[in-house]
Design a protein around this motif. Structure first.
Motif, PDB file in Angstrom:
ATOM      1  N   THR A  18      -6.423 -16.681 113.769  1.00 53.99           N
ATOM      2  CA  THR A  18      -5.576 -15.716 114.453  1.00 53.99           C
ATOM      3  C   THR A  18      -6.069 -15.505 115.886  1.00 53.99           C
ATOM      4  N   PRO A  19      -5.184 -15.113 116.788  1.00 51.63           N
ATOM      5  CA  PRO A  19      -5.621 -14.805 118.148  1.00 51.63           C
ATOM      6  C   PRO A  19      -6.696 -13.707 118.152  1.00 51.63           C
ATOM      7  N   GLU A  20      -6.543 -12.718 117.290  1.00 49.88           N
ATOM      8  CA  GLU A  20      -7.527 -11.635 117.212  1.00 49.88           C
ATOM      9  C   GLU A  20      -8.894 -12.164 116.777  1.00 49.88           C
ATOM     10  N   GLY A  21      -8.890 -13.101 115.829  1.00 49.75           N
ATOM     11  CA  GLY A  21     -10.141 -13.705 115.371  1.00 49.75           C
ATOM     12  C   GLY A  21     -10.822 -14.489 116.479  1.00 49.75           C
ATOM     13  N   LEU A  48     -10.465 -13.982 119.744  1.00 53.42           N
ATOM     14  CA  LEU A  48     -10.983 -13.021 120.724  1.00 53.42           C
ATOM     15  C   LEU A  48     -12.254 -12.342 120.228  1.00 53.42           C
ATOM     16  N   GLU A  49     -12.326 -12.055 118.945  1.00 51.10           N
ATOM     17  CA  GLU A  49     -13.521 -11.433 118.381  1.00 51.10           C
ATOM     18  C   GLU A  49     -14.722 -12.368 118.517  1.00 51.10           C
ATOM     19  N   ARG A 100     -15.785 -12.301 122.140  1.00 48.05           N
ATOM     20  CA  ARG A 100     -16.470 -11.051 122.504  1.00 48.05           C
ATOM     21  C   ARG A 100     -17.895 -11.002 121.964  1.00 48.05           C
ATOM     22  N   LYS A 145      -4.942 -21.860 119.383  1.00 46.55           N
ATOM     23  CA  LYS A 145      -4.886 -20.403 119.584  1.00 46.55           C
ATOM     24  C   LYS A 145      -5.343 -20.039 120.992  1.00 46.55           C
ATOM     25  N   LEU A 172      -3.303 -17.910 123.782  1.00 44.37           N
ATOM     26  CA  LEU A 172      -3.878 -16.774 124.496  1.00 44.37           C
ATOM     27  C   LEU A 172      -3.856 -17.003 126.012  1.00 44.37           C
ATOM     28  N   ILE A 205      -4.433 -13.855 128.562  1.00 48.29           N
ATOM     29  CA  ILE A 205      -5.569 -13.141 127.993  1.00 48.29           C
ATOM     30  C   ILE A 205      -6.871 -13.902 128.203  1.00 48.29           C
TER      31      ILE A 205
END
Length: 128
Positions: free
Chosen positions: A18-21, A23-24, A27, A53, A57, A62
């Motif tokens: 996932t995009p959130e994964g 980005l995590e 980070r 992904k 992004l 992003i």
């Protein structure tokens, strides 16, 4: 990395990266840049899945990327507080506005150009 991809009740592949994964992972990285391979490994997936992904992004503004070698690409999270394009420089930065200062403390050495060239040429002939 498993090749047994899960499908939902409509037979579609379930999104595993996932995009959130992504980005995590970025980070949490101790470095300001990552590679798709690093992201993929951290998520237990292929670098290609991570790259897809990352491209999504990037399209959303992003993350950004830069090719740094024959096939090497690095990715970073774009600073949302920064104005303007990621690759743009600030023309008011002192690096570009302050006068050039040489190690001698002088700001204009053009009067000494002939002497510098003579020294350089003399140095070349000493090497022969």
């Amino acid at each position: 990395m498993s090749s047994d991809r899960k499908r939902n009740d409509r037979g579609e592949y379930v999104e595993t990266v996932t995009p959130e994964g992504v980005l995590e992972v970025m980070r949490r990285s101790p470095d300001p840049i990552v590679t798709a391979k690093e992201v993929g490994e951290a998520l237990g997936r292929t670098s290609e899945a991570a790259r897809q992904k990352l491209l999504k992004l990037q399209d959303e503004g992003i993350v950004a990327r830069r090719k740094v070698g024959a096939g090497a690409v690095v990715w970073w999270i774009v600073d949302a507080d920064r104005e303007g394009p990621v690759d743009e420089f600030d023309p008011s930065d002192p690096l570009f506005t302050d006068p050039v200062t040489f190690s001698s403390g002088e700001t204009d050495v053009s009067a000494n150009t002939d002497a510098y060239l003579a020294d350089a040429i003399a140095g070349e002939s000493d090497d022969e």
